[in-house]
Design a protein around this motif. Structure first.
Motif, PDB file in Angstrom:
ATOM      1  N   MET A 155      -7.418  -3.730   2.268  1.00 45.80           N
ATOM      2  CA  MET A 155      -7.113  -4.838   1.360  1.00 45.80           C
ATOM      3  C   MET A 155      -7.974  -6.052   1.701  1.00 45.80           C
ATOM      4  O   MET A 155      -8.119  -6.392   2.875  1.00 45.80           O
ATOM      5  N   MET A 156      -8.508  -6.697   0.684  1.00 44.99           N
ATOM      6  CA  MET A 156      -9.310  -7.902   0.900  1.00 44.99           C
ATOM      7  C   MET A 156      -8.460  -9.024   1.496  1.00 44.99           C
ATOM      8  O   MET A 156      -8.961  -9.869   2.223  1.00 44.99           O
ATOM      9  N   GLY A 157      -7.163  -9.010   1.208  1.00 48.10           N
ATOM     10  CA  GLY A 157      -6.269 -10.006   1.791  1.00 48.10           C
ATOM     11  C   GLY A 157      -6.249  -9.926   3.306  1.00 48.10           C
ATOM     12  O   GLY A 157      -6.128 -10.940   3.989  1.00 48.10           O
ATOM     13  N   VAL A 169      -8.835  -8.963   5.102  1.00 51.18           N
ATOM     14  CA  VAL A 169     -10.114  -9.554   5.510  1.00 51.18           C
ATOM     15  C   VAL A 169     -10.013 -11.081   5.497  1.00 51.18           C
ATOM     16  O   VAL A 169     -10.459 -11.752   6.420  1.00 51.18           O
ATOM     17  N   TYR A 170      -9.382 -11.632   4.445  1.00 50.97           N
ATOM     18  CA  TYR A 170      -9.257 -13.080   4.323  1.00 50.97           C
ATOM     19  C   TYR A 170      -8.179 -13.675   5.229  1.00 50.97           C
ATOM     20  O   TYR A 170      -8.061 -14.895   5.332  1.00 50.97           O
ATOM     21  N   THR A 203      -5.772 -11.684  -3.267  1.00 50.06           N
ATOM     22  CA  THR A 203      -6.664 -10.548  -3.024  1.00 50.06           C
ATOM     23  C   THR A 203      -5.984  -9.363  -2.342  1.00 50.06           C
ATOM     24  O   THR A 203      -6.666  -8.417  -1.959  1.00 50.06           O
ATOM     25  N   TYR A 216     -17.862  -8.094   7.836  1.00 52.77           N
ATOM     26  CA  TYR A 216     -16.533  -8.671   8.026  1.00 52.77           C
ATOM     27  C   TYR A 216     -16.296  -9.063   9.486  1.00 52.77           C
ATOM     28  O   TYR A 216     -15.654 -10.076   9.756  1.00 52.77           O
ATOM     29  N   GLN A 262      -6.791  -6.061  -4.098  1.00 54.30           N
ATOM     30  CA  GLN A 262      -8.178  -5.584  -4.121  1.00 54.30           C
ATOM     31  C   GLN A 262      -8.501  -4.883  -2.811  1.00 54.30           C
ATOM     32  O   GLN A 262      -8.048  -5.288  -1.753  1.00 54.30           O
ATOM     33  N   LYS A 263      -9.319  -3.846  -2.908  1.00 54.46           N
ATOM     34  CA  LYS A 263      -9.739  -3.124  -1.708  1.00 54.46           C
ATOM     35  C   LYS A 263     -11.235  -3.270  -1.518  1.00 54.46           C
ATOM     36  O   LYS A 263     -11.988  -3.425  -2.480  1.00 54.46           O
ATOM     37  N   THR A 264     -11.666  -3.227  -0.251  1.00 53.23           N
ATOM     38  CA  THR A 264     -13.090  -3.300   0.037  1.00 53.23           C
ATOM     39  C   THR A 264     -13.757  -2.007  -0.427  1.00 53.23           C
ATOM     40  O   THR A 264     -13.124  -0.953  -0.498  1.00 53.23           O
ATOM     41  N   GLU A 296     -20.627  -2.821   5.950  1.00 58.45           N
ATOM     42  CA  GLU A 296     -19.480  -3.629   5.525  1.00 58.45           C
ATOM     43  C   GLU A 296     -18.664  -4.093   6.732  1.00 58.45           C
ATOM     44  O   GLU A 296     -18.233  -5.245   6.792  1.00 58.45           O
TER      45      GLU A 296
END
Length: 166
Positions: free
Chosen positions: A128-130, A132-133, A117, A53, A120-122, A49
């Protein structure tokens, strides 16, 4: 004008450094993943993962750097046939479209997707997916800055569209 070129050089250095760092992280994590999987027969779920990313982040930062240096791929067989004045206008329009895309899609859309996001968690890393984004609006800002600098350079003649290697 010289101040803008110093700013560009500074941004190039920082973004290039980020790309080098992210690539080094990918090499280390990839090596770790290979060692744990094939030597210790205990695959790591976090490393896959993290590699995914990290690669996405590196690709985004590298694309911003390529746009800034105007080294992106382009098909110029029609553009090369234009007279210098029309070619300059076309180059300015293209740079303006790049800035518009960066602002609308990458910055506005990136902040929107980050907001959606953040809850949300990976799966493996638990972040947090936020986060990542967040690379999307960051690189959108970089591409917009580079686009504005390119427009200024085209207008002042620092970038000569008729002499530019394509």
């Amino acid at each position: 004008m010289e101040a803008l070129h110093k700013i560009r050089k500074g941004v190039d250095t920082v973004v290039g450094g980020i790309c080098i760092f992210l690539f080094a992280v990918m090499v280390v994590v990839g090596t770790y993943q290979i060692v744990t999987r094939f030597i210790f027969n205990s695959p790591s779920t976090i490393s896959e993962e993290l590699l995914t990313y990290t690669f996405a982040w590196m690709a985004m930062f590298a694309s911003a750097l390529v746009f800034g240096k105007r080294d992106h791929m382009r098909m110029s067989f029609l553009v090369d046939k234009l007279p210098a004045s029309k070619r300059k206008i076309l180059e300015l329009v293209i740079e303006a479209l790049v800035v518009a895309f960066a602002v609308i899609v990458l910055i506005y859309g990136g902040f929107t997707i980050m907001g959606l996001t953040m809850t949300q968690k990976t799966a493996s890393l638990g972040i947090m997916m936020g986060v990542v984004y967040s690379v999307v609006p960051i690189c959108g800002i970089l591409i917009a800055i580079y686009g504005v600098l390119n427009i200024i350079d085209l207008c002042t003649g620092y970038i000569d569209p008729k002499k530019e290697e394509v």
